[in-house]
Write an enzyme that holds these catalytic residues in place. Structure first.
Site, PDB file in Angstrom:
ATOM      1  N   HIS A 174     114.908  46.942  66.946  1.00 51.03           N
ATOM      2  CA  HIS A 174     114.507  46.112  68.084  1.00 51.03           C
ATOM      3  C   HIS A 174     113.452  45.087  67.684  1.00 51.03           C
ATOM      4  O   HIS A 174     113.296  44.063  68.335  1.00 51.03           O
ATOM      5  CB  HIS A 174     114.000  46.986  69.234  1.00 51.03           C
ATOM      6  CG  HIS A 174     115.114  47.649  69.980  1.00 51.03           C
ATOM      7  ND1 HIS A 174     115.018  48.029  71.290  1.00 51.03           N
ATOM      8  CD2 HIS A 174     116.363  47.987  69.591  1.00 51.03           C
ATOM      9  CE1 HIS A 174     116.163  48.581  71.679  1.00 51.03           C
ATOM     10  NE2 HIS A 174     116.987  48.571  70.657  1.00 51.03           N
TER      11      HIS A 174
ATOM     12  N   HIS B 205     123.795  54.270  65.073  1.00 52.48           N
ATOM     13  CA  HIS B 205     124.050  55.373  65.998  1.00 52.48           C
ATOM     14  C   HIS B 205     124.542  56.632  65.292  1.00 52.48           C
ATOM     15  O   HIS B 205     124.917  57.608  65.954  1.00 52.48           O
ATOM     16  CB  HIS B 205     124.992  54.910  67.112  1.00 52.48           C
ATOM     17  CG  HIS B 205     124.319  53.937  68.042  1.00 52.48           C
ATOM     18  ND1 HIS B 205     124.939  53.330  69.092  1.00 52.48           N
ATOM     19  CD2 HIS B 205     123.035  53.452  68.056  1.00 52.48           C
ATOM     20  CE1 HIS B 205     124.084  52.516  69.721  1.00 52.48           C
ATOM     21  NE2 HIS B 205     122.929  52.583  69.094  1.00 52.48           N
TER      22      HIS B 205
HETATM   23 FE1  HEB Z   1     121.286  51.520  69.492  1.00 51.68          FE
HETATM   24  C1  HEB Z   1     119.578  54.278  70.617  1.00 51.68           C
HETATM   25  C2  HEB Z   1     122.161  50.776  72.712  1.00 51.68           C
HETATM   26  C3  HEB Z   1     122.974  48.726  68.389  1.00 51.68           C
HETATM   27  C4  HEB Z   1     120.074  52.039  66.298  1.00 51.68           C
HETATM   28  N1  HEB Z   1     120.927  52.364  71.266  1.00 51.68           N
HETATM   29  C5  HEB Z   1     120.186  53.467  71.515  1.00 51.68           C
HETATM   30  C6  HEB Z   1     120.108  53.695  72.918  1.00 51.68           C
HETATM   31  C7  HEB Z   1     120.849  52.733  73.512  1.00 51.68           C
HETATM   32  C8  HEB Z   1     121.356  51.882  72.477  1.00 51.68           C
HETATM   33  C9  HEB Z   1     121.093  52.540  74.974  1.00 51.68           C
HETATM   34  C10 HEB Z   1     119.338  54.795  73.575  1.00 51.68           C
HETATM   35  C11 HEB Z   1     117.884  54.519  73.795  1.00 51.68           C
HETATM   36  C12 HEB Z   1     117.270  55.772  74.355  1.00 51.68           C
HETATM   37  O1  HEB Z   1     116.443  56.393  73.667  1.00 51.68           O
HETATM   38  O2  HEB Z   1     117.643  56.167  75.479  1.00 51.68           O
HETATM   39  N2  HEB Z   1     122.375  50.053  70.365  1.00 51.68           N
HETATM   40  C13 HEB Z   1     122.637  49.947  71.681  1.00 51.68           C
HETATM   41  C14 HEB Z   1     123.473  48.808  71.915  1.00 51.68           C
HETATM   42  C15 HEB Z   1     123.695  48.235  70.710  1.00 51.68           C
HETATM   43  C16 HEB Z   1     122.982  49.014  69.731  1.00 51.68           C
HETATM   44  C17 HEB Z   1     123.994  48.363  73.257  1.00 51.68           C
HETATM   45  C18 HEB Z   1     124.521  46.992  70.417  1.00 51.68           C
HETATM   46  C19 HEB Z   1     125.932  47.219  70.585  1.00 51.68           C
HETATM   47  N3  HEB Z   1     121.467  50.570  67.692  1.00 51.68           N
HETATM   48  C20 HEB Z   1     122.184  49.430  67.463  1.00 51.68           C
HETATM   49  C21 HEB Z   1     121.992  49.017  66.101  1.00 51.68           C
HETATM   50  C22 HEB Z   1     121.164  49.941  65.510  1.00 51.68           C
HETATM   51  C23 HEB Z   1     120.862  50.909  66.526  1.00 51.68           C
HETATM   52  C24 HEB Z   1     122.601  47.787  65.476  1.00 51.68           C
HETATM   53  C25 HEB Z   1     120.623  49.991  64.126  1.00 51.68           C
HETATM   54  C26 HEB Z   1     121.175  49.460  63.075  1.00 51.68           C
HETATM   55  N4  HEB Z   1     120.060  52.932  68.622  1.00 51.68           N
HETATM   56  C27 HEB Z   1     119.796  53.014  67.266  1.00 51.68           C
HETATM   57  C28 HEB Z   1     119.127  54.270  67.016  1.00 51.68           C
HETATM   58  C29 HEB Z   1     118.984  54.922  68.248  1.00 51.68           C
HETATM   59  C30 HEB Z   1     119.570  54.028  69.227  1.00 51.68           C
HETATM   60  C31 HEB Z   1     118.690  54.778  65.653  1.00 51.68           C
HETATM   61  C32 HEB Z   1     118.407  56.319  68.493  1.00 51.68           C
HETATM   62  C33 HEB Z   1     117.010  56.244  69.041  1.00 51.68           C
HETATM   63  C34 HEB Z   1     116.420  57.632  69.093  1.00 51.68           C
HETATM   64  O3  HEB Z   1     116.909  58.579  68.513  1.00 51.68           O
HETATM   65  O4  HEB Z   1     115.355  57.743  69.768  1.00 51.68           O
END
Ligand code: HEB
Length: 747
Positions: free
Chosen positions: A94, A283
């Site tokens: 982020h 993921h």
């Molecule tokens: Fe992520 C977690 C959405 C792409 C790495 N994710 C997460 C959550 C959500 C999301 C709603 C839950 C938060 C809480 O704690 O409740 N993603 C999302 C979307 C997209 C994404 C709508 C576009 C398609 N991711 C992504 C990327 C990466 C990531 C490109 C790197 C390379 N995530 C992640 C991790 C986690 C999440 C390592 C787990 C956190 C904890 O364990 O605390």
């Protein structure tokens, strides 16, 4: 979700309270983005250089501390499955993921997640906890380790710690100490609203939300399959990093979600393969948090009470943490090993059929239909869950192009791991600029095209006497002073302080796509660089001691020679640039650097949302100019006849080509009266008050220096009878600054 507090009735009568200029005149031109991050906000000593400090950091000790922290669960914010990896990877993602290609703004480069609005974005819930978990390490290493580097390095270490592959890490991101006002995040007045970004095709611009009700009719139901996201935004909703996990506008349609993902990840410079790798890799680790309704969750950090000390989103459900955590309101654990790298995420995605369900908080999510419950609970060893997915996850299965890639990765764990490592590295380093800015022991040797590489200097550089001779040779080519200056400006001025791309180094102005850009006056450009190539050839074939000069240096030197001729003073020049090849140039990615507006060359006009002069300020910001620098530069460019189309607009002098204060003197001349042209509202004619005789023409880029009270104050400084020497000095200084913006190697 809170409303933007547009105006409250009772305002403070001290400390900057009260109705402000911006409330009275919301459309007034703001210069504030040109005054950010000065010594007044940065607490470090004047001679402090972060990159140097980072080099003295005990990097291995930092990594050891981070690895220890991963499983050192704290009672005040316990680690899911005994491991903070997921939380930290999300924090890093982020941080970096706000980057967008159009203006290079956003990204993790200056630690802005600590400040509003990012510290309070709905998408960043619980990341206040993640950063606080890191505080002891930050304080231990002090200013040798910036928050910006620490947040990203922590994500990197988390991936390694869980067994994932990484491609390396570079430090060198100096922190900022105030909220960056330059980024246009959208004009909406509610979090997760999207009433503005899918309306007109007009681009937003730095520092200007839509505040004048000018956004056109509101749509009741935006068509999630066809809508167009406005530039330069790269997120589908206000307050999200990319897309709504439940699907566009909360509609659980994986194919429509894929469309939003492709658009937004594309604007982060990621292609389909990189996108699939990133989402699947991300993921693979961690879980989502939606133990109960978001009604339990209090104000975001920026609106929370003082005793919360910068924390926000106080959760009154149960213990408010651990198993009771509410972050996104979704309750999903993707794999059976949420703190170990694996191929399970993609494996399950294709192995199971997915059924729509509601999370305990009432959000749309998907559960593996006929699967057993085999996924471990994050806290209760006796509890098991079925695998679950988000709508945005299933985009990787139901979008035909994503599906192909995802299936390939599902069957080839190595290819998946490598693709993830590279895309993750790009994500974290995309806005750092050239390698010369990178520091630390883990910089990968392999150079990527997205770095915009230039060759390194492998020969002795030209010395003072060569420089003097080359300036003569350049002027002897009979290229005009104007065209030499124009070419140098064309090469250097596309630099963006936001992601540190562009600039004169590499001489890419002669390559695709820059050599075709309208703003660069391609017909003239080719003549100038061809003439300079001849100068280069003859120097390089005859110079003693293996000395060589690059075309990039000659382009800048041509500008220097031109300005010296115009000003009668000497202009600094620092050799050391090299020439990139077309193969070293990602044409597609360079198209994002094409100026659509460059007020310094009087190029481009306003739209129905953004005025011409707002675009000028935006450009000045990307060039890292202060308001006085913008003023003196523009005034100088005009008398040097630098308009892209050689038009006379704003050339308020009878002796163009001489570096004089005439622009300012004549702009402030009380005998001149200005009026917009009847057929072109962007152009104005200045007539003599007495005789009615036409004296000048000008654009909004020019007249704003007479109409805006602060810019007029600067114009008066340079119009003064004794200002000539200061003007020339200041112009030469800012000219050299622009030429050197990308020369991190020489700083
Ligand atoms: Fe992520 C977690 C959405 C792409 C790495 N994710 C997460 C959550 C959500 C999301 C709603 C839950 C938060 C809480 O704690 O409740 N993603 C999302 C979307 C997209 C994404 C709508 C576009 C398609 N991711 C992504 C990327 C990466 C990531 C490109 C790197 C390379 N995530 C992640 C991790 C986690 C999440 C390592 C787990 C956190 C904890 O364990 O605390």
């Amino acid at each position: 979700m809170s409303e933007c507090p547009v105006h409250t009735s009772k305002q403070a009568n001290v400390g900057g309270g009260g109705t402000r200029n911006n409330d009275w005149w919301p459309n007034g031109l703001k210069l504030n983005i040109l005054r950010q991050h000065s010594n007044l906000t940065n607490p470090n000593d004047k001679d402090f250089e972060y990159a140097q400090a980072f080099k003295t950091l005990d990097y291995d000790a930092v990594k050891k501390d981070l690895n220890d922290l991963m499983t050192n669960s704290q009672d005040w914010w316990p680690a899911d499955h005994g491991h903070y990896g997921g939380l930290f990877i999300r924090m890093a993602w982020h941080s970096a993921g706000t980057y967008r290609v159009f203006d290079g703004r956003g990204g993790g480069g200056d630690g802005q997640q600590r400040f509003a609005p990012l510290n309070s974005w709905p998408d960043n819930v619980s990341l206040d906890k993640a950063r606080r978990l890191l505080q002891p390490i930050k304080l231990k290493y002090g200013n040798k380790l910036s928050w910006a580097d620490l947040m990203l390095l922590t994500g990197n270490v988390a991936i390694e710690n869980t067994g994932g592959k990484t491609f390396g890490f570079a430090g060198g991101r100096a922190d900022t100490y105030e909220a960056d006002e330059s980024v246009y995040w959208g004009g909406e007045s509610t979090w997760l609203g999207n009433e503005v970004r899918y309306e007109s095709g007009q681009p937003g611009v730095a520092g200007h939300g839509v505040v004048d009700g000018d956004e056109g009719p509101k749509k009741e139901h935006s068509d999630i399959h066809t809508r167009d996201l406005e530039e330069p935004l790269a997120a589908a909703h206000m307050g999200l990093i990319y897309v709504n996990p439940e699907g566009p506008d909360g509609i659980p349609d994986p194919v429509a979600s894929a469309r939003d993902i492709r658009e937004t990840f594309g604007r982060m410079a990621m292609n389909d393969e990189e996108t699939v790798a990133l989402i699947a890799g991300g993921h693979t680790i961690g879980k989502t948090h939606g133990a109960a309704s978001s009604d339990n969750v209090g104000n975001e950090p920026q609106a929370a009470s003082i005793e919360q000390q910068g924390f926000g989103w106080h959760n009154k459900h149960g213990s408010g943490k651990g198993p009771d955590t509410i972050t996104s309101g979704l309750e999903v654990i993707w794999t059976a090993t949420p703190n170990k790298w694996s191929n399970h995420y993609l494996d399950y995605m294709f192995r199971f059929d997915w059924e729509l369900e509601k999370s305990p908080a009432g959000a749309n999510q998907w559960v593996a239909k006929d699967a057993d419950a085999f996924v471990p609970d994050a806290y209760d060893p006796n509890k098991k869950h079925k695998p679950r997915m988000l709508t945005s996850d299933l985009a990787l299965r139901f979008d035909p192009a994503y599906e192909k890639i995802a299936r390939r990765f599902a069957n080839d764990e190595n290819a998946f791991g490598d693709a993830f490592a590279k895309a993750w590295f790009k994500l974290l380093h995309r806005d750092m600029g050239p390698r010369t800015r990178w520091v630390g022991p883990e910089i990968p040797k392999e150079v990527q095209l997205w770095e915009d590489p230039v060759p390194s200097v492998d020969h002795p550089l030209i010395d003072e006497s060569d420089i003097a001779q080359l300036k003569k040779d350049i002027l002897a080519t009979r290229m005009t002073q104007e065209s030499l200056i124009q070419t140098a400006w064309a090469a250097a001025s596309i630099f963006r302080g936001s992601d540190k791309r562009g600039g004169a180094n590499g001489a890419r102005v002669r390559l695709e796509p820059q050599n075709k850009w309208k703003v660069n006056n391609p017909g003239q450009l080719i003549q100038v660089y061809s003439a300079l190539e001849k100068v280069q050839e003859s120097f390089n074939s005859s110079a003693s001691g293996g000395k060589k000069v690059s075309l990039a240096d000659l382009i800048v030197l041509g500008g220097v020679a031109g300005i010296e001729q115009a000003a009668g003073v000497s202009v600094p020049f620092t050799p050391g640039r090299t020439d990139a090849t077309q193969e070293q140039t990602d044409v597609q990615s360079f198209t994002h650097l094409e100026p659509k507006h460059d007020g310094f060359r009087n190029f481009g006009t306003g739209t129905n949302r953004v005025t011409t002069e707002q675009f000028l300020v935006d450009k000045a910001h990307l060039l890292t100019l202060s308001p006085p620098e913008m003023t003196v530069l523009l005034g100088g460019m005009r008398v040097l006849n630098q308009n892209y189309d050689s038009s006379p607009h704003g050339v308020l002098t009878k002796r163009p080509g001489k570096l004089t204060t005439d622009f300012f003197v004549n702009l402030l001349d009380l005998n001149t009266m200005w009026a917009p042209n009847a057929n072109d509202k962007e152009v104005f004619t200045g007539t003599d008050r007495k005789t009615g005789e036409t004296k000048w023409t000008a654009t909004r880029n020019d007249l704003v220096f007479g109409s805006h009270p602060e810019l007029r104050a600067y114009a008066e400084v340079y119009a003064a009878s004794d200002a000539h020497d200061k003007f020339v000095r200041d112009f030469v200084k800012v000219w050299d600054k622009v030429m050197m913006l990308d020369r991190f190697d020489a700083k």
